[in-house]
Scaffold this motif. Structure first.
Motif, mmCIF file in Angstrom:
data_model
loop_
_atom_site.group_PDB
_atom_site.id
_atom_site.type_symbol
_atom_site.label_atom_id
_atom_site.label_comp_id
_atom_site.label_asym_id
_atom_site.label_seq_id
_atom_site.Cartn_x
_atom_site.Cartn_y
_atom_site.Cartn_z
ATOM 1 N N ASP A 1 31.120 -9.330 19.592
ATOM 2 C CA ASP A 1 29.734 -9.154 19.177
ATOM 3 C C ASP A 1 28.873 -8.792 20.386
ATOM 4 O O ASP A 1 27.794 -9.324 20.576
ATOM 5 N N HIS A 2 29.397 -7.871 21.213
ATOM 6 C CA HIS A 2 28.661 -7.465 22.407
ATOM 7 C C HIS A 2 28.322 -5.983 22.300
ATOM 8 O O HIS A 2 28.124 -5.479 21.191
ATOM 9 N N GLN A 3 28.221 -5.274 23.406
ATOM 10 C CA GLN A 3 27.884 -3.853 23.349
ATOM 11 C C GLN A 3 29.012 -3.083 22.660
ATOM 12 O O GLN A 3 30.179 -3.209 23.041
ATOM 13 N N LYS A 4 28.651 -2.316 21.665
ATOM 14 C CA LYS A 4 29.648 -1.719 20.773
ATOM 15 C C LYS A 4 30.662 -0.814 21.483
ATOM 16 O O LYS A 4 31.850 -0.840 21.127
ATOM 17 N N PRO A 5 30.267 -0.016 22.500
ATOM 18 C CA PRO A 5 31.271 0.823 23.170
ATOM 19 C C PRO A 5 32.366 0.044 23.886
ATOM 20 O O PRO A 5 33.406 0.613 24.215
ATOM 21 N N PHE A 6 32.148 -1.268 24.100
ATOM 22 C CA PHE A 6 33.133 -2.066 24.823
ATOM 23 C C PHE A 6 34.124 -2.791 23.910
ATOM 24 O O PHE A 6 35.072 -3.405 24.391
ATOM 25 N N TYR A 7 33.913 -2.740 22.590
ATOM 26 C CA TYR A 7 34.834 -3.424 21.677
ATOM 27 C C TYR A 7 36.280 -2.960 21.903
ATOM 28 O O TYR A 7 37.184 -3.779 22.096
ATOM 29 N N TYR B 1 41.139 -11.038 14.898
ATOM 30 C CA TYR B 1 39.908 -10.559 15.503
ATOM 31 C C TYR B 1 38.840 -10.402 14.421
ATOM 32 O O TYR B 1 39.127 -9.891 13.338
ATOM 33 N N ALA B 2 37.632 -10.835 14.730
ATOM 34 C CA ALA B 2 36.486 -10.613 13.851
ATOM 35 C C ALA B 2 35.466 -9.809 14.634
ATOM 36 O O ALA B 2 34.943 -10.275 15.653
ATOM 37 N N ALA B 3 35.197 -8.591 14.196
ATOM 38 C CA ALA B 3 34.265 -7.699 14.888
ATOM 39 C C ALA B 3 33.004 -7.554 14.058
ATOM 40 O O ALA B 3 33.055 -7.144 12.899
ATOM 41 N N ASP B 4 31.854 -7.883 14.663
ATOM 42 C CA ASP B 4 30.582 -7.807 13.962
ATOM 43 C C ASP B 4 29.956 -6.419 14.120
ATOM 44 O O ASP B 4 30.339 -5.640 14.994
ATOM 45 N N ASN B 5 28.984 -6.140 13.250
ATOM 46 C CA ASN B 5 28.153 -4.928 13.331
ATOM 47 C C ASN B 5 28.930 -3.628 13.176
ATOM 48 O O ASN B 5 28.604 -2.629 13.811
ATOM 49 N N GLY C 1 28.633 -7.815 4.374
ATOM 50 C CA GLY C 1 27.729 -8.935 4.579
ATOM 51 C C GLY C 1 26.340 -8.415 4.874
ATOM 52 O O GLY C 1 26.041 -7.243 4.613
ATOM 53 N N TRP C 2 25.478 -9.274 5.431
ATOM 54 C CA TRP C 2 24.103 -8.876 5.719
ATOM 55 C C TRP C 2 23.652 -9.455 7.048
ATOM 56 O O TRP C 2 24.037 -10.554 7.430
ATOM 57 N N GLU C 3 22.824 -8.679 7.727
ATOM 58 C CA GLU C 3 22.120 -9.179 8.900
ATOM 59 C C GLU C 3 21.156 -10.283 8.454
ATOM 60 O O GLU C 3 20.764 -10.335 7.273
ATOM 61 N N PRO C 4 20.719 -11.159 9.374
ATOM 62 C CA PRO C 4 19.749 -12.194 8.971
ATOM 63 C C PRO C 4 18.412 -11.615 8.522
ATOM 64 O O PRO C 4 17.630 -12.301 7.883
ATOM 65 N N SER C 5 18.168 -10.339 8.829
ATOM 66 C CA SER C 5 16.969 -9.654 8.342
ATOM 67 C C SER C 5 17.136 -9.163 6.905
ATOM 68 O O SER C 5 16.197 -8.653 6.306
ATOM 69 N N GLY C 6 18.357 -9.302 6.354
ATOM 70 C CA GLY C 6 18.622 -8.872 4.984
ATOM 71 C C GLY C 6 19.163 -7.468 4.877
ATOM 72 O O GLY C 6 19.447 -6.986 3.779
ATOM 73 N N VAL C 7 19.353 -6.792 6.007
ATOM 74 C CA VAL C 7 19.883 -5.428 6.014
ATOM 75 C C VAL C 7 21.409 -5.481 5.931
ATOM 76 O O VAL C 7 22.052 -6.287 6.612
ATOM 77 N N PRO C 8 22.040 -4.636 5.113
ATOM 78 C CA PRO C 8 23.495 -4.664 4.972
ATOM 79 C C PRO C 8 24.226 -4.383 6.281
ATOM 80 O O PRO C 8 23.807 -3.564 7.091
ATOM 81 N N ASP C 9 25.338 -5.069 6.459
ATOM 82 C CA ASP C 9 26.221 -4.869 7.607
ATOM 83 C C ASP C 9 27.622 -5.273 7.150
ATOM 84 O O ASP C 9 27.855 -5.472 5.957
ATOM 85 N N ALA C 10 28.554 -5.399 8.063
ATOM 86 C CA ALA C 10 29.908 -5.826 7.704
ATOM 87 C C ALA C 10 30.650 -6.313 8.938
ATOM 88 O O ALA C 10 30.273 -6.010 10.074
ATOM 89 N N LEU C 11 31.715 -7.068 8.685
ATOM 90 C CA LEU C 11 32.664 -7.493 9.706
ATOM 91 C C LEU C 11 33.991 -6.802 9.440
ATOM 92 O O LEU C 11 34.348 -6.528 8.286
#
Length: 262
Positions: free
Chosen positions: A168-174, A193-197, A244-254
């Motif tokens: 859950d850090h800078q995306k290019p480094f995943y 592995y669980a990858a956020d965003n 899933g959803w961001e805490p702001s209510g915007v859709p996202d996924a793992l």
């Protein structure tokens, strides 16, 4: 998945995400908010109440780029299933995930949770809130770049095998950080592995890598430069996209990935 706020978040969502939404003083303001909270004594030693207080700040003051209660439940359920003895997260921010997941690890009989954070100020906030939640005995915050932190854990013999890795850090480094874990032998059969965003903001290179076959990875491995980690193409992955959803209510996924064969 659309970008509209989910209906279940009406009245309970975090504040909207601004153009500048982190590292502008809000993280230290969060610390002051929590340590001046009228229910501070009830927060001490209670991970859920600390998480609730972080959420309260995000809902009433300023947006925080936490995983949030909805997506974190996916990982908490995963912890209950996998029962990791050692878990590593890359990207602590203010400690929301460290508190939620280390508490779940404790319930599942886990031993050590390592939280890697590049920003020393964020790391200090994380350490303070982890201690407030009563999880200082299981959580270690490691300050520095993600690659240096992983190498240090390996070099010092602190971690031999990562049972559950949270990215859950800078995306290019995943992808390069996962490849580094592969090269160091920190991950292997049984690792999860669980990858956020992976939707917001998205991470196509990572999804392509963990969804590739061994043959596809071997072809890329053979032609890869030596500029960075090349990984271990022989690890067989089974990957799953979990909405899933961001805490702001915007859709996202793992993206939940399991190493099923070496």
């Amino acid at each position: 998945m659309a970008g509209a706020v989910h209906k279940d978040f009406k009245g309970t969502a975090y504040q909207p995400q601004e153009e500048v939404y982190f590292n502008d003083g809000r993280e230290i303001a969060l610390l002051h908010f929590i340590y001046s909270h009228p229910n501070l004594e009830q927060l001490r030693g209670n991970p859920q109440k600390v998480l609730d207080a972080i959420d309260e700040y995000g809902k009433t003051k300023k947006y925080l780029m936490n995983i949030g209660e909805y997506k974190s439940k996916t990982v908490v359920d995963l912890i209950a299933e996998v029962k990791p003895q050692v878990m590593v997260e890359i990207g602590a921010y203010v400690g929301y995930s460290a508190i939620a997941f280390a508490a779940a690890m404790k319930r599942a009989g886990g031993k050590r949770y390592y939280s890697l954070e590049h920003n020393p100020e964020f790391g200090a906030v994380t350490s303070s809130l982890v201690d407030l939640a009563g999880l200082g005995d299981i959580v270690t915050v490691v300050i520095g770049s993600s690659s240096d932190g992983l190498r240090r854990l390996h070099r010092d013999g602190v971690v031999e095998h990562i049972d559950l890795l949270f990215l859950d850090h800078q995306k290019p480094f995943y992808t390069p950080d996962l490849k580094l874990c592969e090269e160091l032998g920190l991950v292997g059969y049984g690792s999860v592995y669980a990858a956020d965003n992976v939707v917001k903001p998205g991470n196509p290179p990572y999804l392509e890598y963990v969804r590739s076959t061994v043959d596809q990875k071997r072809q890329r491995f053979a032609s890869a430069s030596n500029d960075g980690p090349k990984g271990n193409p022989d690890l067989v992955y089974k990957s799953e996209f979990v909405e899933g959803w961001e805490p702001s209510g915007v859709p996202d996924a793992l993206e939940i990935t399991r190493c099923v064969k070496v």
